[in-house]
Write an enzyme that holds these catalytic residues in place. Structure first.
Site, PDB file in Angstrom:
ATOM      1  N   LYS A  85      30.043 -25.755  44.803  1.00 48.86           N
ATOM      2  CA  LYS A  85      28.706 -25.602  45.398  1.00 48.86           C
ATOM      3  C   LYS A  85      27.660 -25.607  44.295  1.00 48.86           C
ATOM      4  CE  LYS A  85      25.907 -22.288  46.519  1.00 48.86           C
ATOM      5  NZ  LYS A  85      24.602 -22.900  46.160  1.00 48.86           N
ATOM      6  N   GLY A 118      26.543 -17.116  37.338  1.00 51.34           N
ATOM      7  CA  GLY A 118      25.234 -16.763  37.879  1.00 51.34           C
ATOM      8  C   GLY A 118      24.891 -15.341  37.497  1.00 51.34           C
ATOM      9  N   SER A 119      24.090 -14.710  38.331  1.00 55.49           N
ATOM     10  CA  SER A 119      23.608 -13.368  38.002  1.00 55.49           C
ATOM     11  C   SER A 119      24.708 -12.318  38.199  1.00 55.49           C
ATOM     12  CB  SER A 119      22.424 -13.027  38.905  1.00 55.49           C
ATOM     13  OG  SER A 119      22.823 -13.094  40.258  1.00 55.49           O
ATOM     14  N   THR A 120      24.586 -11.226  37.472  1.00 58.94           N
ATOM     15  CA  THR A 120      25.553 -10.128  37.597  1.00 58.94           C
ATOM     16  C   THR A 120      25.503  -9.563  39.016  1.00 58.94           C
ATOM     17  OG1 THR A 120      25.505  -9.644  35.255  1.00 58.94           O
ATOM     18  CG2 THR A 120      26.123  -7.818  36.695  1.00 58.94           C
ATOM     19  N   GLU A 121      24.295  -9.530  39.567  1.00 57.21           N
ATOM     20  CA  GLU A 121      24.121  -9.015  40.931  1.00 57.21           C
ATOM     21  C   GLU A 121      24.961  -9.825  41.939  1.00 57.21           C
ATOM     22  OE1 GLU A 121      20.053  -9.606  41.743  1.00 57.21           O
ATOM     23  OE2 GLU A 121      20.166  -8.777  43.768  1.00 57.21           O
ATOM     24  N   GLY A 153      27.397 -11.814  41.141  1.00 62.76           N
ATOM     25  CA  GLY A 153      28.795 -11.699  40.713  1.00 62.76           C
ATOM     26  C   GLY A 153      29.504 -10.550  41.427  1.00 62.76           C
ATOM     27  N   GLU A 176      31.163 -15.641  35.136  1.00 65.35           N
ATOM     28  CA  GLU A 176      30.377 -15.776  33.896  1.00 65.35           C
ATOM     29  C   GLU A 176      28.967 -15.351  34.269  1.00 65.35           C
ATOM     30  OE1 GLU A 176      28.011 -16.827  31.453  1.00 65.35           O
ATOM     31  OE2 GLU A 176      28.579 -18.945  31.533  1.00 65.35           O
ATOM     32  N   CYS A 181      22.331 -17.668  29.620  1.00 60.54           N
ATOM     33  CA  CYS A 181      22.878 -16.322  29.765  1.00 60.54           C
ATOM     34  C   CYS A 181      23.111 -15.693  28.400  1.00 60.54           C
ATOM     35  CB  CYS A 181      24.138 -16.343  30.607  1.00 60.54           C
ATOM     36  SG  CYS A 181      25.162 -17.742  30.242  1.00 60.54           S
ATOM     37  N   GLU A 186      17.956  -8.368  31.794  1.00 57.29           N
ATOM     38  CA  GLU A 186      17.959  -9.799  31.472  1.00 57.29           C
ATOM     39  C   GLU A 186      16.700 -10.438  32.062  1.00 57.29           C
ATOM     40  OE1 GLU A 186      20.913 -12.360  33.414  1.00 57.29           O
ATOM     41  OE2 GLU A 186      21.152 -13.391  31.483  1.00 57.29           O
TER      42      GLU A 186
HETATM   43  P1  ADP Z   1      20.081 -16.989  39.639  1.00 57.82           P
HETATM   44  O1  ADP Z   1      19.592 -15.578  39.824  1.00 57.82           O
HETATM   45  O2  ADP Z   1      20.209 -17.407  38.240  1.00 57.82           O
HETATM   46  O3  ADP Z   1      19.427 -17.994  40.542  1.00 57.82           O
HETATM   47  P2  ADP Z   1      22.290 -16.557  41.349  1.00 57.82           P
HETATM   48  O4  ADP Z   1      23.358 -15.646  40.918  1.00 57.82           O
HETATM   49  O5  ADP Z   1      21.339 -16.105  42.402  1.00 57.82           O
HETATM   50  O6  ADP Z   1      21.569 -16.987  40.022  1.00 57.82           O
HETATM   51  O7  ADP Z   1      22.873 -17.952  41.816  1.00 57.82           O
HETATM   52  C1  ADP Z   1      23.915 -18.633  41.183  1.00 57.82           C
HETATM   53  C2  ADP Z   1      24.684 -19.382  42.240  1.00 57.82           C
HETATM   54  O8  ADP Z   1      25.201 -18.443  43.167  1.00 57.82           O
HETATM   55  C3  ADP Z   1      23.865 -20.370  43.068  1.00 57.82           C
HETATM   56  O9  ADP Z   1      24.667 -21.507  43.336  1.00 57.82           O
HETATM   57  C4  ADP Z   1      23.582 -19.591  44.327  1.00 57.82           C
HETATM   58  O10 ADP Z   1      23.354 -20.412  45.464  1.00 57.82           O
HETATM   59  C5  ADP Z   1      24.866 -18.822  44.487  1.00 57.82           C
HETATM   60  N1  ADP Z   1      24.754 -17.603  45.311  1.00 57.82           N
HETATM   61  C6  ADP Z   1      23.672 -16.814  45.500  1.00 57.82           C
HETATM   62  N2  ADP Z   1      23.959 -15.795  46.330  1.00 57.82           N
HETATM   63  C7  ADP Z   1      25.261 -15.930  46.679  1.00 57.82           C
HETATM   64  C8  ADP Z   1      26.163 -15.178  47.504  1.00 57.82           C
HETATM   65  N3  ADP Z   1      25.787 -14.091  48.142  1.00 57.82           N
HETATM   66  N4  ADP Z   1      27.446 -15.617  47.602  1.00 57.82           N
HETATM   67  C9  ADP Z   1      27.850 -16.708  46.943  1.00 57.82           C
HETATM   68  N5  ADP Z   1      27.055 -17.457  46.165  1.00 57.82           N
HETATM   69  C10 ADP Z   1      25.772 -17.082  46.023  1.00 57.82           C
END
Ligand code: ADP
Length: 500
Positions: A195, A248-251, A253, A270, A304, A402
């Site tokens: 995705k 992506g973000s720790t949140e 993750g 990561e 990151c 961050e």
């Molecule tokens: P950023 O804050 O850098 O945009 P995110 O962690 O929000 O990074 O997003 C990184 C990836 O995770 C994107 O492909 C986003 O669509 C996807 N994503 C965001 N929320 C969710 C979720 N609840 N479950 C799975 N994937 C998600």
């Protein structure tokens, strides 16, 4: 739908691709979302809509996962000769290389980064990654083991593909992150549902066309465009997925970990970072200034592992801060496709608001600005000037959190602090990367050992290579990408024991 005009600076091939109808790639076919829904893709240099792409939801995720499941379970891909899998990866690398500049234009248009950087970094590193992993396809092996249980046993391990892998990637290096995920999983014999990030889907959709052209069997790679909640969440939770790999973000993750619990699928992550760059007084100062500036400003700080905390010995603090601030002030902000561009806009309005919010919070908490600041001077686009903050203290949000933008906090330390500096550098929930700047070999290695981070650079920062494992300690993640290490992410070990 209004007619959209593509930036006139891009090549004919890119303009044609951008204006074409965008489709996802499921089971070897290019398809619309089941609902027919699409969502807009924005040009961060202007805020204008570039095009629309399909909006995958649960039904599309299901179709893609079923295709990947079938392609794994029918055994064709798993049993394909490793050399043939390697050749496919190599062929894909060749196709990407042939379209290097088109990919760089797409990255620049979609993400905002300078075209000049994407064509020498993002695209070629992507090619390298596929080639490096093409080589591993024939070298994934187990071992034979001497048993203390008795001589009359023959025991060995098999390293087998983990199965169907869900891969969810971010927007900061859209193409390269796709390569970091796809190349090792495919080398190991997994099938994949990838995705793309909703902010930057274009290069991944172009990559899907080349994956098709390279001749991967249907269902082995599936590429979805969609939002995190609508597509990412059902993908991470899907019961027929064996493993989820996320960047992506720790949140988010943490949400992935929860979503994976349903069928206890394997997880690698990561995540974020707040990486320190530590400059000792004996460092080659010019090199340290250029290097620590690039550590934070490369890719507009949207890395990151960005060196966002700059610890400098007090003897050279003023000199380094002045130097980094000078570099910051000299960086030419412009749309990524402008040949003069050295730093483009941030990726989205959301990121822009977030980063400006951090700069303002730093100022309101008493930080001093020595370069940049919250006002960009641009009427349109998500431009943020590279910013240097001093006078911070460890409790401030700008020091702890961050920012994911071109903002660095510079902090002095004294001779008495030398032992404590590592402790301060480690005083964060993250542990992704760090850099150390000194000519003292012994000090460099000592500090490198003491830092709780997955990567330590000495007299450099942001050096990446397909052969180097990359990933985080603490809340920066689970597992490692790249290098031989990544093969563990996509394989299971089976121990076979035969009584002779
Ligand atoms: P950023 O804050 O850098 O945009 P995110 O962690 O929000 O990074 O997003 C990184 C990836 O995770 C994107 O492909 C986003 O669509 C996807 N994503 C965001 N929320 C969710 C979720 N609840 N479950 C799975 N994937 C998600």
């Amino acid at each position: 739908m209004a007619t959209l005009t593509v930036d006139p600076r891009v090549s004919g091939a890119t303009a044609e691709f951008v204006s074409s109808r965008h489709l996802m790639y499921i089971d070897g076919r290019f398809v619309h979302a089941a609902s027919g829904k699409t969502f807009p893709v924005y040009n961060p240099a202007t805020g204008d809509v570039i095009t629309h792409v399909p909006e995958a939801e649960e039904e599309d995720v299901n179709r893609a996962v079923l295709a990947a499941r079938r392609a794994f379970d029918d055994g064709q891909w798993v049993r394909m000769a490793p050399s043939a899998r390697g050749r496919l990866l190599w062929k894909l690398a060749d196709l990407i290389e042939q379209n290097n500049d088109e990919f760089a234009e797409l990255e620049s248009l979609d993400n905002g980064k300078p075209f000049s950087v994407a064509r020498v970094a993002d695209a070629p590193l992507t090619v390298d990654m596929f080639r490096y992993m093409a080589g591993w396809a024939t070298k994934i092996s187990g071992s034979t083991l001497p048993l203390s249980a008795g001589y009359d046993f023959h025991s060995y391990t098999l390293r087998e593909p983990i199965g169907v892998v869900a891969q969810i990637i971010p927007w900061n290096f859209p193409l390269l992150m796709a390569a970091w995920k796809l190349a090792p999983a495919l080398a190991c014999g997994c099938t994949v549902v990838l995705k793309l990030a909703e902010q930057t889907p274009l290069s991944g959709l172009r990559l899907a066309q080349l994956i098709d052209e390279a001749g991967f069997p249907p269902g082995v790679v599936n590429v979805l465009t969609g939002y995190g909640e609508g597509a990412g969440a059902p993908l991470a939770a899907h019961d027929l997925v064996d493993k989820v790999a996320f960047t992506g973000s720790t949140e988010v993750g943490k949400l992935i970990v929860k979503a994976a619990a349903g069928n206890l699928k394997k997880v690698t992550l990561e995540l974020g970072g707040k990486s320190p760059a530590i400059v000792f007084p004996d460092a080659r100062i010019d090199q340290a200034i250029a290097g620590t500036a690039s550590a934070i400003f490369f890719n507009h700080g949207q890395c990151c592992c960005a060196g966002s905390r700059l610890y400098v010995h007090e003897k050279v603090f003023d000199q380094v801060v002045e130097g980094v601030s000078h570099v910051a002030e000299e960086i030419k902000l412009a749309p990524g496709l402008d040949p003069a561009c050295q730093m483009g806009p941030l990726v989205s309005d959301e990121q822009y608001q977030k980063v400006i919010g951090y700069i303002e919070s730093g100022i309101s908490e008493g930080a001093k600005i020595t370069a940049g600041g919250p006002v960009s001077g641009f009427e349109r686009g998500y431009f943020v000037r590279p910013t240097v903050l001093t006078n911070t203290n460890p409790g401030m949000k700008v020091v702890q959190e961050e920012i994911f933008g071109p903002v660095v906090c510079a902090v002095p330390f004294s001779d008495e602090d030398v032992d404590r500096i590592v402790k301060r550098a480690n005083d964060t929930v993250y542990g992704l990367a760090a850099s150390v700047w000194t000519q003292n070999l012994s000090l460099a290695h000592k500090v490198a050992r003491s830092l709780r981070a997955g990567t330590v650079w000495v007299n450099c920062h942001n050096v990446f290579d397909a052969s180097l494992p990359f990933g985080g300690y603490k809340q920066s993640g689970w597992g490692r990408e790249m290098g031989e290490e990544v093969l563990h992410n996509y394989t299971e070990i089976k121990a076979v024991t035969v009584a002779l």
